[in-house]
Structure formats: structure tokens, C-alpha cells
Design a protein around this motif. Structure first.
Motif, mmCIF file in Angstrom:
data_model
loop_
_atom_site.group_PDB
_atom_site.id
_atom_site.type_symbol
_atom_site.label_atom_id
_atom_site.label_comp_id
_atom_site.label_asym_id
_atom_site.label_seq_id
_atom_site.Cartn_x
_atom_site.Cartn_y
_atom_site.Cartn_z
ATOM 1 N N VAL A 109 0.835 -1.210 0.000
ATOM 2 C CA VAL A 109 0.000 0.000 0.000
ATOM 3 C C VAL A 109 0.865 1.254 0.000
ATOM 4 N N ALA A 110 1.969 1.245 0.740
ATOM 5 C CA ALA A 110 2.871 2.404 0.750
ATOM 6 C C ALA A 110 3.421 2.669 -0.642
ATOM 7 N N GLU A 111 3.826 1.606 -1.343
ATOM 8 C CA GLU A 111 4.334 1.758 -2.713
ATOM 9 C C GLU A 111 3.241 2.289 -3.645
ATOM 10 N N LEU A 112 2.012 1.843 -3.426
ATOM 11 C CA LEU A 112 0.888 2.356 -4.214
ATOM 12 C C LEU A 112 0.718 3.860 -3.988
ATOM 13 N N LEU A 113 0.781 4.290 -2.721
ATOM 14 C CA LEU A 113 0.652 5.715 -2.419
ATOM 15 C C LEU A 113 1.792 6.520 -3.030
ATOM 16 N N ASP A 114 3.006 5.976 -3.001
ATOM 17 C CA ASP A 114 4.137 6.664 -3.646
ATOM 18 C C ASP A 114 3.842 6.925 -5.119
ATOM 19 N N THR A 115 3.337 5.900 -5.797
ATOM 20 C CA THR A 115 3.044 6.019 -7.234
ATOM 21 C C THR A 115 1.916 7.016 -7.482
ATOM 22 N N VAL A 116 0.884 6.984 -6.626
ATOM 23 C CA VAL A 116 -0.242 7.908 -6.786
ATOM 24 C C VAL A 116 0.219 9.355 -6.609
ATOM 25 N N VAL A 117 0.985 9.615 -5.560
ATOM 26 C CA VAL A 117 1.440 10.988 -5.285
ATOM 27 C C VAL A 117 2.316 11.509 -6.419
ATOM 28 N N GLU A 118 3.151 10.629 -7.001
ATOM 29 C CA GLU A 118 4.011 11.052 -8.121
ATOM 30 C C GLU A 118 3.195 11.481 -9.333
ATOM 31 N N SER A 119 1.971 10.978 -9.454
ATOM 32 C CA SER A 119 1.144 11.296 -10.625
ATOM 33 C C SER A 119 0.267 12.530 -10.411
ATOM 34 N N LEU A 120 0.334 13.119 -9.206
ATOM 35 C CA LEU A 120 -0.549 14.239 -8.865
ATOM 36 C C LEU A 120 0.220 15.553 -8.759
ATOM 37 N N PRO A 121 -0.446 16.681 -8.991
ATOM 38 C CA PRO A 121 0.175 17.968 -8.687
ATOM 39 C C PRO A 121 0.341 18.107 -7.174
ATOM 40 N N TYR A 122 1.410 18.762 -6.739
ATOM 41 C CA TYR A 122 1.683 18.900 -5.306
ATOM 42 C C TYR A 122 0.652 19.804 -4.653
ATOM 43 N N PHE A 123 0.146 19.348 -3.498
ATOM 44 C CA PHE A 123 -0.797 20.159 -2.728
ATOM 45 C C PHE A 123 -0.441 19.979 -1.249
ATOM 46 N N PRO A 124 0.026 21.041 -0.580
ATOM 47 C CA PRO A 124 0.449 20.894 0.824
ATOM 48 C C PRO A 124 -0.734 20.597 1.741
ATOM 49 N N PRO A 125 -0.535 19.756 2.768
ATOM 50 C CA PRO A 125 -1.621 19.479 3.718
ATOM 51 C C PRO A 125 -2.079 20.757 4.403
ATOM 52 N N GLU A 126 -3.378 20.864 4.622
ATOM 53 C CA GLU A 126 -3.961 22.033 5.281
ATOM 54 C C GLU A 126 -4.255 21.720 6.740
ATOM 55 N N GLU A 127 -4.233 22.741 7.556
ATOM 56 C CA GLU A 127 -4.689 22.566 8.930
ATOM 57 C C GLU A 127 -6.202 22.369 8.922
ATOM 58 N N GLU A 128 -6.675 21.480 9.795
ATOM 59 C CA GLU A 128 -8.106 21.208 9.844
ATOM 60 C C GLU A 128 -8.858 22.438 10.337
ATOM 61 N N VAL A 129 -9.866 22.845 9.585
ATOM 62 C CA VAL A 129 -10.647 24.031 9.922
ATOM 63 C C VAL A 129 -11.908 23.604 10.673
ATOM 64 N N GLU A 130 -12.168 24.273 11.790
ATOM 65 C CA GLU A 130 -13.382 23.956 12.546
ATOM 66 C C GLU A 130 -14.601 24.368 11.728
ATOM 67 N N MET A 131 -15.554 23.477 11.600
ATOM 68 C CA MET A 131 -16.768 23.797 10.863
ATOM 69 C C MET A 131 -17.945 23.064 11.480
ATOM 70 N N MET A 132 -19.128 23.572 11.235
ATOM 71 C CA MET A 132 -20.337 22.925 11.729
ATOM 72 C C MET A 132 -20.545 21.608 11.001
ATOM 73 N N LYS A 133 -20.883 20.570 11.769
ATOM 74 C CA LYS A 133 -21.162 19.254 11.200
ATOM 75 C C LYS A 133 -22.646 18.948 11.370
ATOM 76 N N VAL A 134 -23.306 18.656 10.260
ATOM 77 C CA VAL A 134 -24.752 18.439 10.256
ATOM 78 C C VAL A 134 -25.046 17.032 9.733
ATOM 79 N N ALA A 135 -25.688 16.202 10.554
ATOM 80 C CA ALA A 135 -26.075 14.843 10.147
ATOM 81 C C ALA A 135 -27.528 14.846 9.690
ATOM 82 N N ILE A 136 -27.789 14.235 8.543
ATOM 83 C CA ILE A 136 -29.151 14.092 8.020
ATOM 84 C C ILE A 136 -29.603 12.677 8.326
#
Length: 437
Positions: free
Chosen positions: A153-180
């Protein structure tokens, strides 16, 4: 720049949801050894080697659907493929190259999408060698993996990330969560689609179409919120084993994750015993709630709105603080009011009342209506304070908690509500003996 999207696609029962859960690091999707378990798209954000992307689990792809609902699954997969920046095409080394795999591979070649070919269930060295047979699909090097045993799985993720444009991880933003939430076939997914203005979830007239809790981030009045669509919750005696049992568990877990729950009922059968049962779950979890009466268009000409609402409240007497909204998700009527009500409850849950004001209100309440005596002794409230928010939590220091009658607890809660509002959310009242931590 938006976060890249990676869709896991394959025919039924090749292990897409197992891989999804492995990548996310927790059990988000339902796992069941039955083809066609996942129907809607499931999204989760993950990061790997300082690069972030959104992973999407999809239903099993059948290019010639045998039924309308399988056609809906195919449509959902098509949407996922269309919006994806890269695709993990998952195949099964135990089954080998099937005619369906060849058809899907041909579809991917025509699409021009980046495709990472992963041969799942390669649980040992021999099966890893068998992954070579998938070179026949002409989609590059097949990566042998075992999602269940976390092999490759790690090797799979390496291959996937190499095929994607770089996007830095974001800090989690607090938001309202609504369950339907609600019973099957009351229009939960239709409401979600009406809110979003597009078909995010499969909508059919078949009860139980939604099985997983589906997360969607949505912006309303410049505020981000997380909408969680859930499976219909049946009475305990009517819940079947396997997939449905897990679906109900996901729905109840969605309530625990949420700040506010939208309990959906339908106008032709408002507030059944099962609705009150679900409302009880929400109250016990101390979550905010809006009672949404859907399909109002079916009864609007015959029903007196005020009397109708009064009858609903009579059936939901244990939650008098809950707002009741009559809407038609099908025609989009009243949908914006639902979001406004949920937002208002979310803000109310964060409200904090100064201790001096709490003690003043409680003191006036006791003076107006003293606690009843128990065996010649009376409850004495020494002081009160709001200890927490979300849910609003009030702590009372008393001489003896055994002298508190449930009716007096209810009286104090009503007085707090009368003075401070708190519409739509339960209050947690904690009574402690003096000096008790």
C-alpha cells in the motif's frame, strides 16, 4: 488550486472499500463480503509524504447495469471518474483478467486520465507474481497489493502521489457538522441534493438506498459546513444482519460526530414511534436538532399548518425546544430555512452565560418555586455555573443530590431556557454535592 482527487474504481467485490479504509486509516466505508456493497461515492482527505489529496471510494462498476439502481451506481462512478485527477484501477489477482476488467481498461484509455493499476489480494509471494498477468490491460505496471494485510500500500501511495500535482496538507478548519438522519425513504438524500443543488447522492424510491454515511463539505453564507447523509434507521427488530446492521451503526455514529442533526420525517406519516426513537438517540448524545417534515407538498392543500405542527409537538413532548420546519426537498421549498435553523442552533450551542447571571436566574427560580421536601429535608442549591459549551453544560452545587426530584430538574432547565434561549439544543445539567469534584 483545489486539492487533487483520486478515485478508486473497479468492478464489484475487488476490495475497493477495504483499500479506501486502509488509505484513510480507519473504517470509514462499510466492508462486507458481498458484491455491490458501496453505492454512493465516499470522500476522505489524506496526506502522504507532505502531499494532500482527496480519496474517493466508488460502487462496483458494471458497464451493462441489470437494474435501475445499478445504473445509478454506474452514473455515480462516472461522476467520480470525471472529477478525478487520477484513478486507482483495482483488480483482483484471484480472479485474474476478466472481460469486465478489459472493458473498463478500454474506457480508461479513452478517457486520457492518469491510471494507477493495483492488483489486490496479493497476500503472498506467489500471488504477487500473478499480478504480471494484468500487463495485458496495457495500463502500465500492475502494482501487487493486499489492502487487507497492508502489503504494497505504501508503494501504491508513492506512485499515486508522483502522478498528482503537489498540494500541501492544510490545517483542519473547525466547521459545523450536520447529520441528516431518519427512517428509510423519507427523502434524506433528496434533501442533501436540494441543499447542494446537484445530485451528490443517489435518489430513488427504494427504501435503504443510502448505506454509508456520506460526508460533503458545503459553503453556506460564506461559512463552511460538513453535511453527513446517512442510511435510514429502522426499528431494531427490523434491522437485517450484515450490511444494514453496519449502515445503522454508521448512522448512529454520524449523530455522535455531528453538532446538529436534521431528523427528517415525511408529511404523510409525521413523527412515528421510530422517529421518536431516533430523536431519543439525538437527545442522549446531547446534539442539536431540527425536525424537518419533508414532502409537505403532498398534504399542503389539506393540512392546517399550525394545527399540524401542534400535533407533531404533542408527539415529541420530551423535546419541546426543537424547531419544526415543513419543507419540500423535491421542489426546493423551505430548504434554505433548514440550513439557517441548523446554523442558528450551532451558534446557540457555543453560547456562554456569565456565572453571576446564572446564579441570579437560578436564585429567582428557587425563590419563585422552592424544591419539594424529601423525608422532611429540602434540596439547597449553593451556586450554579456554566461549565462547558457544545452542549451547554450547567453544574449545580447542592447539599444532597439524593434530594433532587426529576421534575425539579426539568423546572430548572425550563427556567434556564426561558431566560437564555438555547433553542434547538439539549442542556446538560450536572448536580454535585458540595465539595465533590
Amino acid at each position: 488550486m483545489t486539492k487533487p482527487i483520486v478515485a478508486i474504481v473497479g468492478r464489484p467485490n475487488v476490495g475497493k472499500s477495504t483499500l479506501f479504509n486502509r488509505l484513510v486509516g480507519k473504517r470509514v466505508a462499510i466492508i462486507e463480503d458481498e458484491p455491490g456493497t458501496t453505492r454512493d461515492r465516499l470522500y476522505a482527505d489524506i496526506a502522504w509524504k507532505e502531499s494532500a489529496f482527496t480519496i474517493v471510494d466508488t460502487g462496483g462498476l458494471l458497464l451493462t447495469p441489470p437494474s435501475d439502481i445499478v445504473q445509478n451506481v454506474k452514473d455515480q462512478v462516472a461522476v467520480a471518474i470525471d472529477e478525478a485527477d487520477a484513478i486507482i484501477f483495482l483488480v483482483d489477482v484471484l480472479d485474474g483478467v476478466t472481460p469486465m476488467d478489459k472493458e473498463i481498461a478500454e474506457m480508461f484509455r479513452r478517457s486520457g486520465k492518469r491510471v494507477v493499476l493495483a492488483a489486490n489480494k496479493a497476500d503472498n509471494e506467489q500471488r504477487s507474481y500473478e499480478a504480471a498477468q494484468f500487463y495485458e490491460l496495457a495500463l502500465g505496471d500492475p502494482l501487487p497489493i493486499s489492502a487487507y494485510h497492508d502489503l504494497g500500500v505504501a508503494e501504491l501511495l508513492d506512485t499515486v502521489v508522483e502522478s498528482l500535482p503537489y498540494f500541501p496538507p492544510e490545517e483542519e478548519v473547525e466547521m459545523m457538522k450536520v447529520a441528516i438522519v431518519g427512517r428509510p425513504n423519507v427523502g434524506k438524500s433528496m434533501l442533501l441534493n436540494a441543499i447542494l443543488g446537484r445530485e451528490r447522492a443517489i435518489v430513488t424510491d427504494t427504501p435503504g438506498t443510502t448505506r454509508d454515511a456520506i460526508d460533503t463539505i458545503f459553503e453556506h453564507n460564506s461559512e463552511r459546513m460538513l453535511l453527513i447523509d446517512t442510511a435510514g434507521i429502522r426499528r431494531r427488530g427490523r434491522v437485517e444482519g450484515g450490511i444494514e446492521r453496519y449502515s445503522v451503526a454508521r448512522a448512529l455514529r454520524a449523530i455522535s460526530r455531528a453538532d446538529v442533526a436534521l431528523l427528517i420525517t415525511e408529511a404523510t406519516e409525521p413523527v412515528t414511534a421510530q422517529d421518536t426513537h431516533i430523536a431519543g438517540y439525538i437527545q442522549q448524545a446531547f446534539k442539536g436538532m431540527v425536525l424537518v417534515v419533508n414532502k409537505w407538498d403532498l398534504v399542503a392543500e389539506m393540512a392546517n399548518h399550525r394545527q399540524y405542527t401542534r400535533e407533531i409537538r404533542n408527539r415529541l413532548k420530551f423535546m419541546p425546544y426543537v424547531p419544526v420546519l415543513c419543507i419540500s426537498a423535491k421542489f426546493g421549498k423551505g430548504v434554505s430555512d433548514v440550513l439557517s435553523a441548523a446554523t442558528g442552533i450551532f451558534e446557540v450551542r457555543k453560547k456562554r452565560v456569565p456565572t453571576a447571571l446564572v446564579n441570579s436566574v437560578v436564585g429567582d427560580a428557587v425563590a419563585a418555586h422552592a424544591p419539594p421536601a424529601v423525608a422532611g429535608k429540602k434540596l439547597k442549591i449553593l451556586y450554579a455555573t456554566q461549565a462547558e459549551t457544545s452542549p451547554p453544560t450547567f453544574v449545580f452545587s447542592v447539599n444532597d443530590t439524593a434530594l433532587l426530584h426529576f421534575s425539579y430538574r426539568r423546572y430548572l432547565e425550563n427556567e434556564l431556557r426561558r431566560n437564555f434561549g438555547f433553542q434547538g439544543t439539549p442542556l446538560r445539567l450536572i448536580f454535585k454535592r458540595r465539595g465533590e469534584k
